[in-house]
Motif scaffolding. Structure first.
Motif, PDB file in Angstrom:
ATOM      1  N   VAL A   1      -9.596  -1.784  -4.860  1.00  0.00           N
ATOM      2  CA  VAL A   1      -9.008  -0.460  -4.631  1.00  0.00           C
ATOM      3  C   VAL A   1      -7.643  -0.644  -3.973  1.00  0.00           C
ATOM      4  CG1 VAL A   1      -9.225   1.692  -3.341  1.00  0.00           C
ATOM      5  CG2 VAL A   1     -11.231   0.683  -4.439  1.00  0.00           C
ATOM      6  N   LEU A   2      -6.618  -0.013  -4.536  1.00  0.00           N
ATOM      7  CA  LEU A   2      -5.271  -0.124  -3.969  1.00  0.00           C
ATOM      8  C   LEU A   2      -5.168   0.760  -2.736  1.00  0.00           C
ATOM      9  CD1 LEU A   2      -2.408  -1.270  -4.191  1.00  0.00           C
ATOM     10  CD2 LEU A   2      -1.823   0.679  -5.646  1.00  0.00           C
ATOM     11  N   LEU A   3      -4.877   0.136  -1.595  1.00  0.00           N
ATOM     12  CA  LEU A   3      -4.813   0.860  -0.335  1.00  0.00           C
ATOM     13  C   LEU A   3      -3.406   1.332   0.003  1.00  0.00           C
ATOM     14  CD1 LEU A   3      -6.983  -1.573   1.832  1.00  0.00           C
ATOM     15  CD2 LEU A   3      -7.757   0.501   0.663  1.00  0.00           C
ATOM     16  N   TYR A   4      -2.407   0.474  -0.237  1.00  0.00           N
ATOM     17  CA  TYR A   4      -1.074   0.787   0.271  1.00  0.00           C
ATOM     18  C   TYR A   4      -0.023   0.011  -0.511  1.00  0.00           C
ATOM     19  CZ  TYR A   4       2.718   1.431   3.673  1.00  0.00           C
ATOM     20  OH  TYR A   4       3.895   1.762   4.280  1.00  0.00           O
ATOM     21  N   VAL A   5       1.126   0.651  -0.720  1.00  0.00           N
ATOM     22  CA  VAL A   5       2.299   0.004  -1.315  1.00  0.00           C
ATOM     23  C   VAL A   5       3.464   0.173  -0.359  1.00  0.00           C
ATOM     24  CG1 VAL A   5       3.966   0.036  -3.207  1.00  0.00           C
ATOM     25  CG2 VAL A   5       1.542   0.371  -3.696  1.00  0.00           C
ATOM     26  N   GLY A   6       4.182  -0.917  -0.086  1.00  0.00           N
ATOM     27  CA  GLY A   6       5.335  -0.858   0.788  1.00  0.00           C
ATOM     28  C   GLY A   6       6.448  -1.749   0.281  1.00  0.00           C
ATOM     29  N   LYS A   7       7.623  -1.609   0.847  1.00  0.00           N
ATOM     30  CA  LYS A   7       8.756  -2.445   0.448  1.00  0.00           C
ATOM     31  C   LYS A   7       9.424  -3.003   1.688  1.00  0.00           C
ATOM     32  CE  LYS A   7      12.383  -0.091   1.976  1.00  0.00           C
ATOM     33  NZ  LYS A   7      13.508  -0.648   2.763  1.00  0.00           N
ATOM     34  N   SER A   8      10.212  -4.068   1.509  1.00  0.00           N
ATOM     35  CA  SER A   8      10.950  -4.627   2.616  1.00  0.00           C
ATOM     36  C   SER A   8      12.012  -5.573   2.091  1.00  0.00           C
ATOM     37  CB  SER A   8      10.018  -5.394   3.566  1.00  0.00           C
ATOM     38  OG  SER A   8      10.751  -5.973   4.637  1.00  0.00           O
ATOM     39  N   THR A   9      13.019  -5.818   2.916  1.00  0.00           N
ATOM     40  CA  THR A   9      13.990  -6.864   2.589  1.00  0.00           C
ATOM     41  C   THR A   9      13.457  -8.230   3.009  1.00  0.00           C
ATOM     42  OG1 THR A   9      15.079  -6.472   4.713  1.00  0.00           O
ATOM     43  CG2 THR A   9      15.974  -5.324   2.787  1.00  0.00           C
TER      44      THR A   9
END
Length: 486
Positions: free
Chosen positions: A220-228
């Motif tokens: 189950v996909l919980l979270y998507v985030g981005k970063s440098t």
């Protein structure tokens, strides 16, 4: 590891357990704290207290812990024992089973008092995983059964503390001081990682830009985030100093981490938006796709007065004809109401009132200059409308056709060419040669508020001398994508 032990000989370990009114540190409260202090192989003290949680204890929690509302009615509140607790824990190693839970609640209680709290934390779940990787289960009941530990009163603070310390001493004796000391040292010196993740998870993560995804049980996909810096950002999720009820729930559910590298920050932002909207992760709140994107269009009525109407079908090739992008009809009407009130415009012409004969309601209050009765000059009224709506006018696409926005990562050598048209991200390529074979015809893309704002900020900043510049490749006519509306 040398025979000169550090932690086992010199450190004071505070084995701590709490009971609470529930599992949410932002909402629930502590009802009991128990601590046993251990140093150099001996128990050197203990401390325990019931606490008045200043809220009701549910029947379920009463049954689970045996702590009733009557028992805590006369107990001190957390504020009353905060100074003593902080002093007792100062300089110790905070030890708990599933330490993120106990540590998170203690931090939350201090936070309510406007006070910071931090400690060096050792989780005995992780210690068990490190020393006994051949076993699958590491909860307290499993440890008691597997290692033949003495039975205790479970779900009471001092009972769980006794079980935790018994496991600690048993594992030390079974594994030996050298291995035990090494395990403690590694767990204390490395960033905190949720107990279900592999210990080397952070070592695998790239240090450059991109998008990361957290998965729970059954993928189950919980979270998507981005970063440098993906590794740094993921590690920050697991820092005890960033605890929140939502963060604790997500960490407890987390089973694996995946990532996609990009050449730069803009590519990461666009990919994050696309995956949040398309994959709908459980813990992402922002940037979900609007069900019905709404804008405002101005057109002249039979008398020549500009009137406003809400539109849901936005044609990206004529964005300059629209004013504002809103996630709902209510948001658009609220904006219209504010514009009318601030500029004395007619509510009828703005579509905020029905159109029977006679003046609008605002006219009677002196907040409309009479356009609804044809008493205000058409040219003057329309000029006032145009001035009032000017700041909301959508940005037209400044190029003749699609463009490729080039991002390059100097460290990895990766190149991304983000193909964008009418503020929509259509494709990502990795070499300029691929542009020759690119066709947008038949590709389905969605006109999106967040993507529009993101690309406006990234590209229009160039005209203001922003440091964050991109190389732009203007592309020939390569067909138009099929535009979908949310």
């Amino acid at each position: 590891m040398t025979s000169e032990s550090t932690y086992l000989d010199k450190a004071t370990f505070a084995f701590l357990d709490i009971e609470t009114t529930g599992g949410n540190s932002a909402r629930d409260r502590i009802t009991e704290i128990g601590i046993r202090f251990w140093r150099a192989g001996e128990t050197v003290g203990e401390w325990q207290t019931l606490l008045n949680p200043e809220t009701r204890i549910s029947p379920f929690i009463e049954t689970l812990t045996g702590i009733s509302n009557e028992m805590v009615a006369g107990a001190p509140v957390f504020e009353a024992i905060a100074d003593e607790l902080e002093e007792r824990l100062r300089g110790t190693i905070f030890v708990a089973h599933n330490a993120r839970f106990d540590y998170g609640f203690i931090k939350a209680e201090f936070r309510r008092l406007g006070r910071p709290f931090s400690a060096k934390v050792l989780c005995t779940v992780k210690l068990s995983r490190r020393l006994y990787p051949e076993f699958r289960r590491h909860n307290m009941d499993a440890l008691i059964a597997r290692h033949g530990l003495a039975q205790v009163q479970r779900h009471r603070a001092m009972g769980d503390v006794a079980a935790m310390l018994a496991f600690f001493e048993h594992a030390r004796g079974e594994k030996g001081d050298e291995r035990f000391e090494t395990a403690i040292g590694e767990l204390l010196q490395r960033p905190s990682i949720p107990s279900h993740l592999r210990p080397d998870t952070l070592q695998d993560l790239p240090r450059g830009p991109g998008v990361y995804r957290f998965y729970g049980e059954n993928d189950v996909l919980l979270y998507v985030g981005k970063s440098t810096n993906i590794a740094q950002r993921v590690a920050s999720h697991f820092s005890g100093d960033h605890n929140s009820a939502r963060g604790v729930r997500m960490s407890e559910s987390l089973r694996r981490v995946e990532w996609t590298e990009t050449a730069g920050e803009l590519g990461a932002l666009l990919l994050e938006l696309k995956q949040i909207k398309g994959l709908k992760p459980l813990f992402n709140r922002r940037s979900r796709a609007a069900k019905n994107l709404v804008s405002i269009e101005l057109s002249a009525n039979r008398a020549g007065y500009l009137q406003a109407r809400l539109v849901r079908e936005i044609e990206p090739h004529r964005l300059g004809d629209y004013f504002g992008l809103f996630r709902s009809k209510r948001d658009a009407e609220r904006a219209l109401g504010g514009i009318a009130a601030k500029n004395d415009l007619c509510n009828k012409l703005l579509g905020l009132e029905p159109e029977p004969e006679g003046p609008c309601f605002q006219r009677a209050l002196g907040r409309c200059k009479g356009a609804c009765e044809a008493l205000e000059d058409v040219g003057r009224y329309n000029l006032r409308v145009q001035i009032a709506f000017h700041s909301l006018r959508l940005k037209t696409w400044p190029w003749k056709g699609p463009v490729g926005i080039v991002e390059q990562d100097a460290h990895t050598g990766r190149t991304d060419i983000l193909v964008v048209y009418n503020w929509m991200h259509v494709a990502t390529l990795h070499h300029e040669d691929e542009l020759q074979d690119l066709s947008l015809r038949g590709q389905a893309v969605t006109f999106d508020l967040d993507s529009y704002k993101l690309l406006i900020g990234a590209l229009m900043d160039r005209s203001r001398g922003s440091r964050r510049q991109h190389r732009i490749i203007e592309l020939p006519a390569i067909g138009q994508p099929d535009v979908l509306m949310p």
